[in-house]
Structures are given as structure tokens and as C-alpha cells.
Design a protein around this motif. Structure first.
Motif, PDB file in Angstrom:
ATOM      1  N   VAL A 157      37.176  42.910  58.625  1.00 28.81           N
ATOM      2  CA  VAL A 157      38.376  42.085  58.435  1.00 28.81           C
ATOM      3  C   VAL A 157      38.170  41.062  57.323  1.00 28.81           C
ATOM      4  O   VAL A 157      39.023  40.896  56.443  1.00 28.81           O
ATOM      5  CB  VAL A 157      38.745  41.368  59.752  1.00 28.81           C
ATOM      6  N   ALA A 158      37.044  40.367  57.339  1.00 27.67           N
ATOM      7  CA  ALA A 158      36.824  39.289  56.378  1.00 27.67           C
ATOM      8  C   ALA A 158      36.659  39.806  54.954  1.00 27.67           C
ATOM      9  O   ALA A 158      37.137  39.156  54.006  1.00 27.67           O
ATOM     10  CB  ALA A 158      35.576  38.489  56.780  1.00 27.67           C
ATOM     11  N   GLY A 159      35.990  40.971  54.778  1.00 28.88           N
ATOM     12  CA  GLY A 159      35.768  41.491  53.426  1.00 28.88           C
ATOM     13  C   GLY A 159      37.048  41.708  52.646  1.00 28.88           C
ATOM     14  O   GLY A 159      37.203  41.171  51.533  1.00 28.88           O
ATOM     15  N   PRO A 160      38.013  42.477  53.161  1.00 25.60           N
ATOM     16  CA  PRO A 160      39.274  42.672  52.425  1.00 25.60           C
ATOM     17  C   PRO A 160      40.049  41.377  52.196  1.00 25.60           C
ATOM     18  O   PRO A 160      40.643  41.190  51.128  1.00 25.60           O
ATOM     19  CB  PRO A 160      40.053  43.636  53.329  1.00 25.60           C
ATOM     20  N   VAL A 161      40.053  40.475  53.186  1.00 25.41           N
ATOM     21  CA  VAL A 161      40.780  39.207  53.006  1.00 25.41           C
ATOM     22  C   VAL A 161      40.154  38.393  51.883  1.00 25.41           C
ATOM     23  O   VAL A 161      40.859  37.844  51.021  1.00 25.41           O
ATOM     24  CB  VAL A 161      40.785  38.410  54.327  1.00 25.41           C
ATOM     25  N   ASN A 162      38.825  38.305  51.868  1.00 25.38           N
ATOM     26  CA  ASN A 162      38.151  37.584  50.781  1.00 25.38           C
ATOM     27  C   ASN A 162      38.437  38.220  49.422  1.00 25.38           C
ATOM     28  O   ASN A 162      38.623  37.515  48.423  1.00 25.38           O
ATOM     29  CB  ASN A 162      36.644  37.563  51.031  1.00 25.38           C
ATOM     30  N   SER A 163      38.487  39.544  49.383  1.00 26.27           N
ATOM     31  CA  SER A 163      38.760  40.239  48.124  1.00 26.27           C
ATOM     32  C   SER A 163      40.174  39.944  47.633  1.00 26.27           C
ATOM     33  O   SER A 163      40.401  39.746  46.432  1.00 26.27           O
ATOM     34  CB  SER A 163      38.566  41.748  48.305  1.00 26.27           C
ATOM     35  N   LEU A 164      41.136  39.917  48.550  1.00 23.42           N
ATOM     36  CA  LEU A 164      42.522  39.607  48.160  1.00 23.42           C
ATOM     37  C   LEU A 164      42.625  38.183  47.611  1.00 23.42           C
ATOM     38  O   LEU A 164      43.315  37.937  46.604  1.00 23.42           O
ATOM     39  CB  LEU A 164      43.446  39.773  49.367  1.00 23.42           C
ATOM     40  N   ILE A 165      41.943  37.237  48.240  1.00 24.03           N
ATOM     41  CA  ILE A 165      41.944  35.856  47.739  1.00 24.03           C
ATOM     42  C   ILE A 165      41.288  35.784  46.375  1.00 24.03           C
ATOM     43  O   ILE A 165      41.762  35.071  45.468  1.00 24.03           O
ATOM     44  CB  ILE A 165      41.229  34.931  48.739  1.00 24.03           C
ATOM     45  N   ASP A 166      40.210  36.539  46.187  1.00 27.55           N
ATOM     46  CA  ASP A 166      39.504  36.546  44.909  1.00 27.55           C
ATOM     47  C   ASP A 166      40.392  37.091  43.797  1.00 27.55           C
ATOM     48  O   ASP A 166      40.453  36.528  42.688  1.00 27.55           O
ATOM     49  CB  ASP A 166      38.230  37.387  45.035  1.00 27.55           C
ATOM     50  N   VAL A 167      41.099  38.193  44.073  1.00 27.77           N
ATOM     51  CA  VAL A 167      41.996  38.778  43.070  1.00 27.77           C
ATOM     52  C   VAL A 167      43.124  37.801  42.731  1.00 27.77           C
ATOM     53  O   VAL A 167      43.476  37.597  41.563  1.00 27.77           O
ATOM     54  CB  VAL A 167      42.569  40.114  43.586  1.00 27.77           C
ATOM     55  N   ALA A 168      43.693  37.167  43.763  1.00 33.33           N
ATOM     56  CA  ALA A 168      44.781  36.218  43.535  1.00 33.33           C
ATOM     57  C   ALA A 168      44.319  35.011  42.722  1.00 33.33           C
ATOM     58  O   ALA A 168      45.097  34.423  41.960  1.00 33.33           O
ATOM     59  CB  ALA A 168      45.353  35.754  44.873  1.00 33.33           C
ATOM     60  N   ALA A 169      43.030  34.642  42.850  1.00 31.84           N
ATOM     61  CA  ALA A 169      42.498  33.492  42.125  1.00 31.84           C
ATOM     62  C   ALA A 169      41.944  33.865  40.760  1.00 31.84           C
ATOM     63  O   ALA A 169      41.396  32.994  40.061  1.00 31.84           O
ATOM     64  CB  ALA A 169      41.414  32.818  42.957  1.00 31.84           C
ATOM     65  N   GLY A 170      42.045  35.143  40.374  1.00 32.15           N
ATOM     66  CA  GLY A 170      41.592  35.562  39.056  1.00 32.15           C
ATOM     67  C   GLY A 170      40.129  35.946  38.962  1.00 32.15           C
ATOM     68  O   GLY A 170      39.584  36.060  37.858  1.00 32.15           O
ATOM     69  N   GLY A 171      39.463  36.157  40.068  1.00 32.45           N
ATOM     70  CA  GLY A 171      38.060  36.549  40.046  1.00 32.45           C
ATOM     71  C   GLY A 171      37.872  38.038  39.854  1.00 32.45           C
ATOM     72  O   GLY A 171      38.817  38.829  39.954  1.00 32.45           O
ATOM     73  N   THR A 172      36.642  38.432  39.575  1.00 38.05           N
ATOM     74  CA  THR A 172      36.286  39.839  39.428  1.00 38.05           C
ATOM     75  C   THR A 172      35.064  40.131  40.299  1.00 38.05           C
ATOM     76  O   THR A 172      34.452  39.215  40.853  1.00 38.05           O
ATOM     77  CB  THR A 172      35.961  40.190  37.971  1.00 38.05           C
ATOM     78  N   ALA A 173      34.709  41.424  40.367  1.00 38.02           N
ATOM     79  CA  ALA A 173      33.549  41.799  41.173  1.00 38.02           C
ATOM     80  C   ALA A 173      32.268  41.171  40.626  1.00 38.02           C
ATOM     81  O   ALA A 173      31.392  40.744  41.382  1.00 38.02           O
ATOM     82  CB  ALA A 173      33.416  43.322  41.217  1.00 38.02           C
ATOM     83  N   ALA A 174      32.159  41.102  39.281  1.00 37.04           N
ATOM     84  CA  ALA A 174      30.963  40.523  38.666  1.00 37.04           C
ATOM     85  C   ALA A 174      31.001  39.000  38.645  1.00 37.04           C
ATOM     86  O   ALA A 174      29.962  38.346  38.693  1.00 37.04           O
ATOM     87  CB  ALA A 174      30.795  41.058  37.247  1.00 37.04           C
ATOM     88  N   HIS A 175      32.202  38.436  38.583  1.00 45.00           N
ATOM     89  CA  HIS A 175      32.344  36.983  38.505  1.00 45.00           C
ATOM     90  C   HIS A 175      33.416  36.521  39.496  1.00 45.00           C
ATOM     91  O   HIS A 175      34.570  36.291  39.126  1.00 45.00           O
ATOM     92  CB  HIS A 175      32.719  36.538  37.086  1.00 45.00           C
ATOM     93  N   PRO A 176      33.063  36.404  40.768  1.00 47.72           N
ATOM     94  CA  PRO A 176      34.041  35.966  41.773  1.00 47.72           C
ATOM     95  C   PRO A 176      34.499  34.530  41.507  1.00 47.72           C
ATOM     96  O   PRO A 176      33.763  33.718  40.950  1.00 47.72           O
ATOM     97  CB  PRO A 176      33.268  36.071  43.089  1.00 47.72           C
TER      98      PRO A 176
END
Length: 351
Positions: A157-176
Motif C-alpha cells: 500500500v505505501a509503495g504506490p502511494v509514495n510513488s504517486l506523491i513523488d510523481v506529483a512533486a516532480g521527482g524521478t526514480a533516480a532523484h526522488p
């Protein structure tokens, strides 16, 4: 002859003598009191003849304790042996067949991946199981299941939610993004405590001591899954940028040293607060529970935020590394002391 039925009452401040007493967990049974604590031995109350006092023919044997009090060290030693075995054979094969790896990509051994992510967690979980008492109403097998199921469910549950927040904040896999890292504490602590509550609904005993065990178990399971992801990424980056196996080893050491003082401690302390607030076997949302959640979420976010700042600020890499190491050590000591103080208080209250 059937055992006598009497209540354990303190005599002049001392613990009651060994004998059969009313089971505090199930009124249909008597349970053997060792003189210092409840044991796993019970006797059906319906079979007790009235007014027939008798002591058991022989003292019940305590249940077997798996691989003994040093089982944690045995687990750690076995993991070290696996590393030495695999690395030693790798060096041997490289010496007798120096071009054996030229035909394909470098692959990480699953034994190194699993032991690198889970050794310390397995040691701590063993020690937790070893310290369970019959009156806790929580078996070792159930605690292990809670750790595995709770850790898997929480990360799913936490992994996808964190990823969605990261994408919305402009982060990437290499630079969250820093936003995603700071808010990870809010998300992950909420998801973990939800898993703790759901998996503990049927437990017969709900107090702060059991909250430490169940919360810590879910935190350990979560940290193992999270560590697996970090180690896979470290190995891939090491092969890509020329760091090789060294980046994987360094990440393994860092995760094994900090892991026991992050997710498990946060979840254990929050679990203790949630369980302490329970009444009549039911969980309650109280002000103390809310404050405990906000506290562990803030501590979690602070740790992630400091790590992100150390890696992104334009300063000397060596200085940044030393500053980050000092902060992590300070954080580990602080969180460890917090857990120690609270666990001692709980031990005094439940003694």
C-alpha cells in the motif's frame, strides 16, 4: 486426582506459590502458575472435583525454546557463513575460470540479497519471540506471521502511494523529491499501524506490552521488504557506474545498522500507544494515540528529510557524508533510548 481451584493472591507482598489457578485468559480452564509467571499448561475446570485440594504429581516442564537463548547469534553467524561461502567460491571460480562471466550479465545471488536485507530483522524477531510469555496470549508462530503478512501488506500500500506523491512533486526514480521523502513518514506510519490493528483484532490480550511486540514485528517485516528494494537498486547502480559489488556491500551495512532503529522502533512505539488505549478488547482513537502517530511520523519525516538534504545540497561530498553519518548515529541512539525507556516503563507496569 484433579488439581485444586484457587485464586493467585499475593502473600505479604510476595508472589503466590506454584499451583493451579483460574486461567486469566479463559474461565473454562485452570492454568499452572510456576511461582514467577503463568505457564502454557492448562486443565479443564469442568473436570475439577470440588473441595479436593491436591498438588500436581510432578512439576510441568517449561516449553522448549527453539535453538536457545543464543539463537539470535546463531542466525547472524549462519548469515555470515553464507556470505563467506558464496564470496569464497566466487573468488575460486574466478581463479580457475577467469572468463566464465564474459558470456552474460552479472547476477546477484538471492542468498546475498535475502541475508543482506533480513539478517538483523530475523535476529530481533527471534529475540522477541523468545521473550513471549504464556500470559501474553501471543504465540511465536503468530508473531512471525504478523511480521510477514503485515510487512508485505504495508509495503504494497505505501509503495504506490509514495510513488504517486513523488510523481506529483516532480521527482524521478533516480532523484526522488524532498516532498515525497518527508511525507513518507505520514504515509508509512499510517499504513503500518493500520496493518497492526487489523492483524491484532483477535488477540486475547491488548496492552502496551503486546503493542510493542506486534508493532515491532510489522515494522521489521516492512523494513525487510524495503531493504530488498534498496539492495537491488544498489547492485544495479554499482554495475552501471563501475562501483561494482562495493556499492551493494556498503548499502547492506547501512541498511542493517539503521534498519532496527527506524521502522521497527517507530511501529513498536506507536503500537504500544494504540494498545495501551484499548479498553475491553477494543481499540480506541484517543488524543494520546493521535499524538503518538504525529510524533513518529514527524521523526520519520525528519530522518528522510535530513538524508535528502545531505545528498542534494551543494557541499563537499566527504563533508556531506560525515554529517549524514553523524546525524544517523545520533538518530539511532535517540530512537533506541526512547524505545528502551518506554519498554522499561511498560515492563514495570505489567510486572
Amino acid at each position: 486426582m484433579a488439581p485444586s481451584h484457587h485464586q493467585p493472591a499475593e502473600q505479604h507482598g510476595a508472589l503466590p506459590p506454584a499451583g493451579w489457578y483460574a486461567d486469566p485468559q479463559d474461565a473454562r480452564f485452570l492454568r499452572w502458575w510456576s511461582g514467577a509467571g503463568w505457564t502454557a499448561y492448562t486443565y479443564p475446570l469442568a473436570a475439577v472435583a470440588p473441595m479436593q485440594p491436591v498438588q500436581p504429581v510432578r512439576r510441568p516442564r517449561p516449553p522448549h525454546k527453539w535453538i536457545g537463548r543464543f539463537g539470535g547469534w546463531i542466525i547472524a553467524g549462519a548469515s555470515v557463513f553464507i556470505w563467506l561461502w558464496l564470496i569464497g567460491f566466487s573468488l575460486l571460480l574466478s581463479a580457475i575460470a577467469p572468463h566464465a562471466a564474459d558470456d552474460g550479465p552479472v547476477v546477484l545471488s538471492p542468498y546475498l540479497l535475502v541475508t543482506g536485507a533480513a539478517t538483523v530483522a530475523a535476529v530481533i524477531l527471534y529475540m522477541m519471540c523468545y521473550r513471549l510469555r504464556p500470559e501474553d496470549g501471543l504465540t511465536a508462530s503468530r508473531l512471525v506471521i504478523i511480521a510477514g503478512v503485515g510487512g508485505l501488506a504495508a509495503t504494497l500500500v505505501a509503495g504506490p502511494v509514495n510513488s504517486l506523491i513523488d510523481v506529483a512533486a516532480g521527482g524521478t526514480a533516480a532523484h526522488p523529491s524532498g516532498v515525497a521523502l518527508v511525507t513518507a513518514g505520514v504515509v508509512e506510519e499510517l499504513v503500518k499501524i493500520a496493518a497492526v490493528v487489523l492483524l491484532a483484532l483477535k488477540l486475547p490480550v491488548k496492552n502496551a506490552r503486546i503493542g510493542l511486540f506486534v508493532g515491532g514485528a510489522v515494522g521489521l517485516g516492512f523494513s525487510v521488504i524495503e531493504n530488498l528494494g534498496y539492495l537491488q537498486e544498489a547492485f544495479a547502480r554499482g554495475q552501471e557506474n563501475g562501483s561494482g559489488f562495493g556499492l551493494f556491500v556498503g548499502t547492506t551495512i547501512g541498511r542493517e545498522l539503521t534498519g532496527p532503529f527506524l521502522h521497527p522502533v517507530f511501529s513498536a512505539l506507536l503500537g504500544a500507544a494504540v494498545f495501551a488505549a484499548a479498553r475491553n478488547g477494543r481499540f480506541r482513537l484517543t488524543l494520546g494515540v493521535v499524538l503518538a502517530y504525529l510524533g513518529v511520523a514527524a521523526a520519520h519525516g525528519l530522518f528522510n528529510g535530513a538524508t535528502w538534504l545531505a545528498q542534494t545540497l551543494p557541499w563537499n561530498p566527504a563533508l556531506a557524508g560525515l554529517a549524514l553519518l553523524g546525524f544517523e548515529l545520533l538518530f539511532v541512539v535517540g530512537s533506541g533510548l526512547a524505545w528502551l525507556l518506554i519498554s522499561r516503563r511498560i515492563r514495570r507496569d505489567t510486572a
